[in-house]
Each structure stands twice: as C-alpha cells, then as structure tokens.
Design a protein around this motif. Structure first.
Motif, mmCIF file in Angstrom:
data_model
loop_
_atom_site.group_PDB
_atom_site.id
_atom_site.type_symbol
_atom_site.label_atom_id
_atom_site.label_comp_id
_atom_site.label_asym_id
_atom_site.label_seq_id
_atom_site.Cartn_x
_atom_site.Cartn_y
_atom_site.Cartn_z
ATOM 1 N N THR A 30 9.875 56.302 24.825
ATOM 2 C CA THR A 30 10.737 57.251 25.419
ATOM 3 C C THR A 30 12.070 57.024 25.259
ATOM 4 O OG1 THR A 30 8.981 57.962 26.758
ATOM 5 C CG2 THR A 30 10.842 58.821 27.539
ATOM 6 N N ALA A 31 12.461 55.575 25.824
ATOM 7 C CA ALA A 31 13.689 55.243 25.951
ATOM 8 C C ALA A 31 14.671 55.428 24.483
ATOM 9 C CB ALA A 31 13.723 53.818 26.404
ATOM 10 N N LYS A 32 13.864 55.456 23.541
ATOM 11 C CA LYS A 32 14.611 55.234 22.402
ATOM 12 C C LYS A 32 14.739 56.814 21.873
ATOM 13 C CE LYS A 32 12.624 50.803 20.319
ATOM 14 N NZ LYS A 32 11.839 50.371 19.150
ATOM 15 N N GLU A 33 13.910 57.632 22.348
ATOM 16 C CA GLU A 33 14.002 59.069 21.985
ATOM 17 C C GLU A 33 15.192 59.641 22.621
ATOM 18 O OE1 GLU A 33 12.672 61.261 19.965
ATOM 19 O OE2 GLU A 33 11.556 59.625 18.758
ATOM 20 N N GLN A 34 15.323 59.325 23.868
ATOM 21 C CA GLN A 34 16.368 60.012 24.815
ATOM 22 C C GLN A 34 17.693 59.821 24.166
ATOM 23 O OE1 GLN A 34 15.754 58.166 28.643
ATOM 24 N NE2 GLN A 34 14.365 59.622 29.326
ATOM 25 N N PRO A 35 18.307 58.785 23.634
ATOM 26 C CA PRO A 35 19.680 58.771 23.094
ATOM 27 C C PRO A 35 19.722 59.673 21.958
ATOM 28 C CG PRO A 35 18.979 56.506 23.752
ATOM 29 C CD PRO A 35 17.784 57.401 23.917
ATOM 30 N N ARG A 36 18.608 59.934 21.218
ATOM 31 C CA ARG A 36 18.647 60.570 19.824
ATOM 32 C C ARG A 36 18.596 62.065 20.417
ATOM 33 N NH1 ARG A 36 15.096 56.492 17.474
ATOM 34 N NH2 ARG A 36 13.278 57.595 18.132
ATOM 35 N N ARG A 87 19.837 63.313 22.978
ATOM 36 C CA ARG A 87 21.216 63.663 23.473
ATOM 37 C C ARG A 87 22.353 63.686 22.313
ATOM 38 N NH1 ARG A 87 19.751 59.812 27.840
ATOM 39 N NH2 ARG A 87 20.669 58.230 26.712
ATOM 40 N N GLN A 88 22.040 62.852 21.546
ATOM 41 C CA GLN A 88 23.117 62.892 20.452
ATOM 42 C C GLN A 88 22.809 64.014 19.488
ATOM 43 O OE1 GLN A 88 22.486 59.889 17.512
ATOM 44 N NE2 GLN A 88 24.324 60.335 16.362
ATOM 45 N N ALA A 89 21.588 64.610 19.414
ATOM 46 C CA ALA A 89 21.360 65.891 18.568
ATOM 47 C C ALA A 89 21.787 67.058 19.558
ATOM 48 C CB ALA A 89 19.750 66.043 18.171
ATOM 49 N N ARG A 90 21.613 66.948 20.564
ATOM 50 C CA ARG A 90 22.106 68.223 21.574
ATOM 51 C C ARG A 90 23.758 68.253 21.554
ATOM 52 N NH1 ARG A 90 18.065 66.733 25.242
ATOM 53 N NH2 ARG A 90 19.834 65.485 26.564
ATOM 54 N N GLY A 91 24.124 66.949 21.456
ATOM 55 C CA GLY A 91 25.927 66.788 21.578
ATOM 56 C C GLY A 91 26.319 67.426 20.244
ATOM 57 N N GLU A 92 25.909 67.241 19.084
ATOM 58 C CA GLU A 92 26.319 67.725 17.873
ATOM 59 C C GLU A 92 25.896 69.060 17.528
ATOM 60 O OE1 GLU A 92 27.883 67.921 14.229
ATOM 61 O OE2 GLU A 92 27.739 66.193 15.407
ATOM 62 N N ARG A 93 24.797 69.656 18.183
ATOM 63 C CA ARG A 93 24.694 71.191 18.388
ATOM 64 C C ARG A 93 25.736 71.884 19.109
ATOM 65 N NH1 ARG A 93 19.178 69.694 18.842
ATOM 66 N NH2 ARG A 93 19.145 70.319 21.039
ATOM 67 N N ARG A 94 26.205 71.199 20.341
ATOM 68 C CA ARG A 94 27.286 71.950 21.090
ATOM 69 C C ARG A 94 28.545 71.722 20.180
ATOM 70 N NH1 ARG A 94 26.487 74.947 24.880
ATOM 71 N NH2 ARG A 94 25.452 73.635 26.387
ATOM 72 N N ILE A 95 28.991 70.511 19.803
ATOM 73 C CA ILE A 95 30.014 70.477 18.769
ATOM 74 C C ILE A 95 30.289 71.496 17.810
ATOM 75 C CG2 ILE A 95 31.275 68.882 17.257
ATOM 76 C CD1 ILE A 95 30.452 66.590 18.838
ATOM 77 N N GLN A 96 29.100 71.796 17.055
ATOM 78 C CA GLN A 96 29.068 72.820 16.145
ATOM 79 C C GLN A 96 29.251 74.201 16.642
ATOM 80 O OE1 GLN A 96 29.141 72.356 12.882
ATOM 81 N NE2 GLN A 96 29.240 74.398 12.390
ATOM 82 N N GLN A 97 28.631 74.417 17.762
ATOM 83 C CA GLN A 97 28.772 75.669 18.540
ATOM 84 C C GLN A 97 30.359 75.880 18.994
ATOM 85 O OE1 GLN A 97 26.892 75.745 22.474
ATOM 86 N NE2 GLN A 97 27.323 78.046 22.796
ATOM 87 N N LEU A 98 30.926 74.672 19.396
ATOM 88 C CA LEU A 98 32.414 74.738 19.747
ATOM 89 C C LEU A 98 33.229 75.186 18.530
ATOM 90 C CD1 LEU A 98 32.463 72.013 22.425
ATOM 91 C CD2 LEU A 98 32.899 74.565 22.916
ATOM 92 N N LEU A 99 32.972 74.610 17.346
ATOM 93 C CA LEU A 99 33.698 74.764 16.490
ATOM 94 C C LEU A 99 33.702 75.954 15.517
ATOM 95 C CD1 LEU A 99 32.879 71.009 14.462
ATOM 96 C CD2 LEU A 99 35.142 71.742 15.673
ATOM 97 N N GLU A 100 32.562 76.489 15.741
ATOM 98 C CA GLU A 100 32.235 77.918 14.990
ATOM 99 C C GLU A 100 32.964 78.760 15.918
ATOM 100 O OE1 GLU A 100 27.933 78.229 15.031
ATOM 101 O OE2 GLU A 100 27.920 77.093 13.362
ATOM 102 N N ALA A 101 32.968 78.591 17.234
ATOM 103 C CA ALA A 101 33.792 79.552 18.333
ATOM 104 C C ALA A 101 35.150 79.603 17.941
ATOM 105 C CB ALA A 101 33.514 79.182 19.854
ATOM 106 N N ALA A 102 35.903 78.252 17.780
ATOM 107 C CA ALA A 102 36.992 77.835 17.653
ATOM 108 C C ALA A 102 37.607 78.566 16.283
ATOM 109 C CB ALA A 102 37.492 76.223 17.362
ATOM 110 N N ALA A 103 36.686 78.640 15.098
ATOM 111 C CA ALA A 103 36.783 79.120 13.754
ATOM 112 C C ALA A 103 37.100 80.556 14.182
ATOM 113 C CB ALA A 103 35.824 79.043 12.830
#
Length: 226
Positions: A16-22, A24-40
C-alpha cells in the motif's frame, strides 16, 4: 509457516505504501493535463496577455488555489504547454519532411507535407496562438526560436535533395524561408475558417507552394497524373 501479520510492517502495508505515491503521481498528472487543456482553451479565446490564472482555473473547474499547487503563474502554464506541443510538433515535421521518393510528384509531395503540418495545427490551435501571436510568453521564446531554426534546417535538407546538385546554399536557405513563410501566412487563414472553407484555404497553400517550387525543382520529381 505462520502468516506474517498485516500490521505496520506487514507485506500488505508495504504494498500500500508503494501504491500511494504512484496514485498521487497519476492524479497529479491528470490534474496537470486538465489545467493545460483549460489553458489552451483560454489562450485561444482571449490571447496570452488577456488570459488570467483565474480564468484558467474557472475553465478547468477548479479553485485558483488548486491551480497554484501545480503552476506559480500563467507563464509557467504556457511554458509547460509549449514544451509539450513542441515535442509533438518535432515528431510531426519529422514525418512531414522525411525524404521524398523520386517517383513522387511535386504536387503529391507538397500536398502530403502540408496535410501533416496543418493537421497538427488544426488539432492544436493554441500552438499558433502562443507561438505566432503578438504576445509570445518570454519563457518559451528561446525554445520557439530553436524549433524554428531546426525546422528551417529540415526544409533546407529536403530542398537540397530536390534542387539541382549545384544549387547555391544561400539560394536553398532563401527558398526554405520563403516556403515556410508561405505556409505560415496561409495557416492563419486556415485556422480562422472551418469545414469546406478551411479545406479550400489548405488547397490554396498547396497550390501556391507547388507553383513556387515547380520552376526550381524542374523534372527532379515525377509529375502528377493528368
């Protein structure tokens, strides 16, 4: 052999400890993509200068505070968006400006090249808005200049394979700049129209480039049928 407890140091907690950072990283990348699409979307609608982080956050459906967790300001968003687009464009013009089979007609060669490049720009209109607008973000100017130099070099290499072997290097460079200038001038018209009218402008770009290059290339490429 007794089972290990699934406690603080058990195998379940380790996984579980190994899965959590992954996650969080995936959620962060999805959020970044969401923000980039909105910015575009905002950059295309308002232009870079008039755009604001509040407008981008609103378009993304998040709070400004959420946006600031990932980007300190709108220039940082533009730089990240520009970097990703330029990476994709390098792949696109690598295909568009690949060596041409000598049996290919000039009309077909120009048509295929223009189609690939316009497809990228019509799918990503924010690239033109950021890179060719009156207010290019300072943080991506240098990267854009390097990309332009690289692109001119690729066009020169392609032209050198089409023009007579004794063609002057300065002449090839001028031809590359004029060819790219014709394409960029027409691209603004392409992006400002849709449907059949857009296709008509794309065809105009092809026709102008073909007629410009035909006297220079001569019979070094095959002629289109008919």
């Amino acid at each position: 052999m007794p089972e290990q407890p699934a406690g603080p140091h058990g195998p379940d907690d380790t996984a579980t400890a190994k899965e959590q950072p992954r996650r969080r990283q995936a959620r962060g990348e999805r959020r970044i993509q969401q923000l980039l699409e909105a910015a575009a979307s905002v950059f295309c609608t308002s232009g870079y200068t008039a755009a604001s982080t509040n407008a981008i956050a609103r378009e993304a459906g998040v709070s400004p505070g959420t946006l600031y967790q990932f980007f300190p300001n709108k220039e940082a968003i533009a730089v990240e968006l520009g970097d990703r687009l330029m990476h994709d464009l390098r792949d696109t013009y690598g295909e568009a400006l690949a060596p041409i089979d000598p049996g290919t007609s000039l009309t077909d060669a120009v048509g295929a090249t223009v189609d690939r490049l316009t497809a990228f720009n019509t799918e990503h209109p924010v690239f033109f808005a950021l890179m060719h607008g009156p207010d290019v973000p300072g943080g991506i100017t240098e990267a854009h200049d390097a990309l332009h130099t690289n692109l001119i070099g690729r066009v020169e290499d392609l032209l050198a394979s089409l023009l007579p072997p004794d063609a002057d290097k300065a002449h090839i460079t001028r031809t590359a700049h004029v060819s790219l200038g014709i394409y960029k001038a027409g691209l603004e018209l392409v992006l400002s129209h849709e449907g059949a009218e857009r296709q008509a402008y794309i065809q105009e770009i092809k026709d102008v480039l073909t007629r410009y290059l035909e006297p220079l290339v001569g019979d070094r490429l095959g002629r289109s049928a008919g």
